[in-house]
Design a protein around this motif. Sequence first.
Motif, PDB file in Angstrom:
ATOM      1  N   HIS A 100      -3.753   4.826  15.522  1.00 52.42           N
ATOM      2  CA  HIS A 100      -3.487   3.896  14.230  1.00 52.42           C
ATOM      3  C   HIS A 100      -3.457   4.685  12.791  1.00 52.42           C
ATOM      4  O   HIS A 100      -3.753   5.550  12.427  1.00 52.42           O
ATOM      5  N   GLY A 101      -1.621   3.965  12.992  1.00 51.15           N
ATOM      6  CA  GLY A 101      -0.978   4.556  11.485  1.00 51.15           C
ATOM      7  C   GLY A 101       0.597   4.526  11.641  1.00 51.15           C
ATOM      8  O   GLY A 101       0.619   3.181  12.314  1.00 51.15           O
ATOM      9  N   ASP A 102       1.136   4.793  11.754  1.00 45.81           N
ATOM     10  CA  ASP A 102       3.231   4.670  10.968  1.00 45.81           C
ATOM     11  C   ASP A 102       3.311   5.081  11.870  1.00 45.81           C
ATOM     12  O   ASP A 102       2.948   6.145  12.854  1.00 45.81           O
ATOM     13  N   ASN A 135       0.256   7.315   2.792  1.00 41.22           N
ATOM     14  CA  ASN A 135      -0.356   8.172   3.228  1.00 41.22           C
ATOM     15  C   ASN A 135      -0.443  10.154   2.307  1.00 41.22           C
ATOM     16  O   ASN A 135      -0.856  10.603   2.633  1.00 41.22           O
ATOM     17  N   PRO A 149      -0.502   0.164  12.050  1.00 44.79           N
ATOM     18  CA  PRO A 149      -1.167   0.609  10.388  1.00 44.79           C
ATOM     19  C   PRO A 149      -3.208  -0.256  10.501  1.00 44.79           C
ATOM     20  O   PRO A 149      -3.506  -0.044  10.076  1.00 44.79           O
ATOM     21  N   PHE A 150      -2.448  -1.548  11.247  1.00 39.34           N
ATOM     22  CA  PHE A 150      -3.871  -2.016  10.248  1.00 39.34           C
ATOM     23  C   PHE A 150      -4.804  -2.155  10.975  1.00 39.34           C
ATOM     24  O   PHE A 150      -4.758  -2.446  12.261  1.00 39.34           O
ATOM     25  N   LYS A 176       1.051  -1.329  -0.315  1.00 40.18           N
ATOM     26  CA  LYS A 176      -0.138  -0.331   0.346  1.00 40.18           C
ATOM     27  C   LYS A 176       1.139   1.276  -0.167  1.00 40.18           C
ATOM     28  O   LYS A 176       1.726   1.197   0.717  1.00 40.18           O
ATOM     29  N   ALA A 196      -3.626  -2.324   5.209  1.00 43.14           N
ATOM     30  CA  ALA A 196      -3.858  -1.547   6.019  1.00 43.14           C
ATOM     31  C   ALA A 196      -5.098  -2.050   6.523  1.00 43.14           C
ATOM     32  O   ALA A 196      -5.719  -1.664   7.588  1.00 43.14           O
ATOM     33  N   LYS A 197      -6.024  -3.255   6.110  1.00 43.86           N
ATOM     34  CA  LYS A 197      -7.183  -3.398   6.465  1.00 43.86           C
ATOM     35  C   LYS A 197      -7.066  -4.796   5.775  1.00 43.86           C
ATOM     36  O   LYS A 197      -6.596  -5.325   4.291  1.00 43.86           O
TER      37      LYS A 197
END
Length: 244
Positions: A123-125, A16, A99-100, A13, A33-34
């Motif tokens: 929730h992120g890097d 962002n 991030p997941f 991915k 990410a999902k």
Amino acid sequence: MTDTPLKPSNGLKPSNGLKPSNGQRYRRLWGRAKGKPLSPYQSGLVETQLANVSIDVGNPLAGLESFKSISVEVGFGGGEHLLHRAQENPDMVFIGVEPFLNGIAKVLAGIDRGQLKNIRLHHGDVWQFLENLTDNSLDHIDILYPDPWPKVRHYKRRLIQEDLIGEFHRALKPNCALHFASDIPSYIDWALVRILGHGGFNWNVEGCLNWQEPYKNWPGTRYEAKAYREGRTPHYFKFIRDED
Ligand SMILES: C[S@@+](CC[C@H](N)C(=O)[O-])C[C@H]1O[C@@H](n2cnc3c(N)ncnc32)[C@H](O)[C@@H]1O
């Protein structure tokens, strides 16, 4: 050490595209990410609870002063280790960076089940989390089974890089620990070169089999279970940040 080819768990991915305030560009965030769709219960938790436990990246340790110590787990996956540590140490706070989204939802469910008050999430890097983190502010950092990226041409995607180790050194208090676990020989070599090459960490090794002993009260993680199933050996490393 020989390498065992292992397919990364992740698809790719792009980042962002955010730009940190120091003018540098965030590195690309490689990974999923999902995953599979969240259950209605998990979606509800993300909608209603995530904001309550999310750190403010502008001031990531705000409101945590009353806790005895601050630990950070980078890339907690399903959150087994993060939840376990939080349950066993209610007077310490545990910040999980991931991030997941499915991992975030799992930890929110664990917080809900255990009524835990000592978990915070980003929730992120990890680079976003570090951007405004003050020097000498963390008591502990865990990187447990980072994505292996076993192909040589993908090594640059590995989480552990010289600049991240420099940031961990800056963020940790003196004499505090960085734990790194992996089952991938080429990643272990890679990480040792970068962590010891930094010069600011001491490797606490007491014997030749020392790195085969799990950390105290170790609950295991999902990726560790996968490593055992596939015949790989987990290795556990503990580095102590120097006094400067
Ligand atoms: C191989 S999984 C291991 C998960 C867990 N620690 C375990 O042992 O089961 C690596 C995790 O690192 C996360 N990750 C990858 N890049 C990251 C980054 N830049 N910042 C934070 N987490 C990251 C991934 O989303 C993934 O959940």
